[in-house]
Write an enzyme that holds these catalytic residues in place. Structure first.
Site, PDB file in Angstrom:
ATOM      1  N   ASN A  17       1.773 -55.147  -3.347  1.00 24.09           N
ATOM      2  CA  ASN A  17       1.106 -55.934  -2.315  1.00 24.09           C
ATOM      3  C   ASN A  17       1.613 -57.363  -2.437  1.00 24.09           C
ATOM      4  O   ASN A  17       1.129 -58.143  -3.255  1.00 24.09           O
ATOM      5  CB  ASN A  17      -0.412 -55.877  -2.505  1.00 24.09           C
ATOM      6  CG  ASN A  17      -1.159 -56.579  -1.382  1.00 24.09           C
ATOM      7  OD1 ASN A  17      -0.579 -57.334  -0.603  1.00 24.09           O
ATOM      8  ND2 ASN A  17      -2.455 -56.334  -1.287  1.00 24.09           N
ATOM      9  N   ALA A  18       2.616 -57.698  -1.649  1.00 26.50           N
ATOM     10  CA  ALA A  18       3.245 -59.017  -1.745  1.00 26.50           C
ATOM     11  C   ALA A  18       2.266 -60.134  -1.399  1.00 26.50           C
ATOM     12  O   ALA A  18       2.416 -61.260  -1.876  1.00 26.50           O
ATOM     13  CB  ALA A  18       4.470 -59.076  -0.832  1.00 26.50           C
ATOM     14  N   ASP A  44       2.913 -55.766  10.675  1.00 28.44           N
ATOM     15  CA  ASP A  44       1.724 -55.324  11.405  1.00 28.44           C
ATOM     16  C   ASP A  44       1.167 -56.508  12.199  1.00 28.44           C
ATOM     17  O   ASP A  44       0.847 -57.555  11.621  1.00 28.44           O
ATOM     18  CB  ASP A  44       0.680 -54.822  10.409  1.00 28.44           C
ATOM     19  CG  ASP A  44      -0.461 -54.069  11.082  1.00 28.44           C
ATOM     20  OD1 ASP A  44      -0.780 -54.387  12.246  1.00 28.44           O
ATOM     21  OD2 ASP A  44      -1.034 -53.176  10.442  1.00 28.44           O
ATOM     22  N   THR A  63      16.326 -51.628  10.884  1.00 28.72           N
ATOM     23  CA  THR A  63      15.057 -51.016  10.502  1.00 28.72           C
ATOM     24  C   THR A  63      14.647 -49.946  11.505  1.00 28.72           C
ATOM     25  O   THR A  63      15.111 -49.932  12.656  1.00 28.72           O
ATOM     26  CB  THR A  63      13.933 -52.061  10.411  1.00 28.72           C
ATOM     27  OG1 THR A  63      13.639 -52.557  11.724  1.00 28.72           O
ATOM     28  CG2 THR A  63      14.340 -53.219   9.515  1.00 28.72           C
ATOM     29  N   GLU A  64      13.757 -49.072  11.089  1.00 27.97           N
ATOM     30  CA  GLU A  64      13.265 -48.028  11.991  1.00 27.97           C
ATOM     31  C   GLU A  64      12.591 -48.643  13.214  1.00 27.97           C
ATOM     32  O   GLU A  64      12.806 -48.208  14.349  1.00 27.97           O
ATOM     33  CB  GLU A  64      12.289 -47.112  11.248  1.00 27.97           C
ATOM     34  CG  GLU A  64      11.788 -45.970  12.114  1.00 27.97           C
ATOM     35  CD  GLU A  64      10.711 -45.145  11.421  1.00 27.97           C
ATOM     36  OE1 GLU A  64       9.684 -45.722  11.038  1.00 27.97           O
ATOM     37  OE2 GLU A  64      10.912 -43.924  11.255  1.00 27.97           O
ATOM     38  N   GLU A  65      11.775 -49.681  12.982  1.00 31.98           N
ATOM     39  CA  GLU A  65      11.088 -50.324  14.099  1.00 31.98           C
ATOM     40  C   GLU A  65      12.079 -51.006  15.032  1.00 31.98           C
ATOM     41  O   GLU A  65      11.946 -50.951  16.251  1.00 31.98           O
ATOM     42  CB  GLU A  65      10.075 -51.342  13.574  1.00 31.98           C
ATOM     43  CG  GLU A  65       8.843 -50.736  12.934  1.00 31.98           C
ATOM     44  CD  GLU A  65       8.034 -49.899  13.918  1.00 31.98           C
ATOM     45  OE1 GLU A  65       7.946 -50.280  15.101  1.00 31.98           O
ATOM     46  OE2 GLU A  65       7.501 -48.854  13.507  1.00 31.98           O
TER      47      GLU A  65
END
Length: 300
Positions: free
Chosen positions: A176-177, A199, A274-276
């Site tokens: 968790n950065a 997000d 990236t996938e997104e």
């Protein structure tokens, strides 16, 4: 169902990591005997995302039972970069060149690792780390890197498929950065940080969970060296404006005109690998980019 139960289910649903075995002559990359010997090697599959089901969002404020060092000095990187770091539990001398390098680039919320895999052969001498909070997604990237490294190691030396570095310079960690980035990296250790398609947390009450906030920018400025670059890319205009606003208002971040990075292969990879990013391309959507350079420290 509790979060812990969800994680346990996700872990069980992750696909098998090997497909078959072969007997071959390999030179182990550990700190043991360096002579070639006959060993049985499990051939790793290229992972398939359908075996790594995971919710798209994770609550960054709950306890995910994450492992993290008390300080960067206590971090053991040998598991993630065995070529570059010796195992502290092995009573042998480090190989030449080990324990010298440090992780320089961090992809925060790396997703399925597209950026890491794109940049690794482009910058084989730079250690890069993906930080991802979702368990199954982290496992997917871990398996993807392991399979790619093995594939590279088994290729003939003259093969055109072999790439410099053989992906030994890239890894991923479940972390968790937003809470622990300073536990992994020293002051000014990083030269690049990526926040790609994070997000958006559209609801007002959820915006405190956005990856860019005034409080978090102090953490990112701490681990980013003066002159280092922070990259943001999103397909959500509202989020782009939010991130740009807070970064512009912070005294340690200087906006970089997009024209200055027009031919930057790193930014191009950040936008497209990236996938997104690929999903936005397929849907012919817009991408919003904002990059910032870390200002010199006031005392300097």
């Amino acid at each position: 169902m509790s979060k812990r139960t969800h994680d346990q289910v996700d872990e069980m649903e992750a696909g098998p990591s090997t497909s078959s075995t072969i007997t071959t002559s390999l030179t182990p990359s550990t700190n043991g005997v360096g002579a070639a010997e006959e060993v049985t090697v499990g051939l790793l599959k290229v992972p398939q995302k359908r075996f790594y089901r995971q919710r798209a969002h994770a609550n960054v404020f709950v306890d995910h039972e994450l492992d993290y060092p008390k300080s960067p000095a206590e971090m053991d990187w040998s598991f993630y970069y065995p070529k570059y770091f010796s195992n502290p539990d092995q009573q042998v001398e480090p190989l030449e060149g080990q324990n010298v390098k440090k992780v320089e680039w961090a992809d925060v919320g790396c997703g399925f690792g597209g950026l890491l895999m794109a940049l690794a052969p482009m910058f084989p001498d730079t250690l890069m780390l993906g930080m991802e909070i979702r368990m199954s997604v982290t496992k997917y990237v871990t398996d993807r890197i392991a399979a790619t490294r093995q594939h590279q190691s088994l290729l003939p030396s003259e093969s055109t498929e072999r790439v410099k570095g053989q992906y030994e310079n890239v890894s991923v960690i479940r972390a968790n950065a937003m809470k622990h980035i300073a536990n992994f990296f020293e002051k000014g250790q990083l030269s690049k940080i990526f926040f790609l398609f994070p997000d958006p947390h559209f609801k007002n009450r959820k915006q405190k969970a956005r990856i860019i906030t005034p409080g978090l920018l102090a953490e990112y400025a701490y681990v980013l060296q003066p002159g280092g670059i922070l990259y943001t890319v999103t397909d959500v205009k509202d989020l782009h404006e939010w991130m740009a606003l807070h970064l512009n208002n912070h005294p340690l971040f200087i906006p970089i005109p997009n024209s200055e990075l027009e031919n930057d292969p790193i930014l191009e990879a950040a936008r497209t690998s990236t996938e997104e990013g690929q999903k936005v391309e397929r849907n012919k959507g817009d991408k919003w980019v904002a990059c910032f350079r870390r200002a010199p420290n006031p005392e300097d």
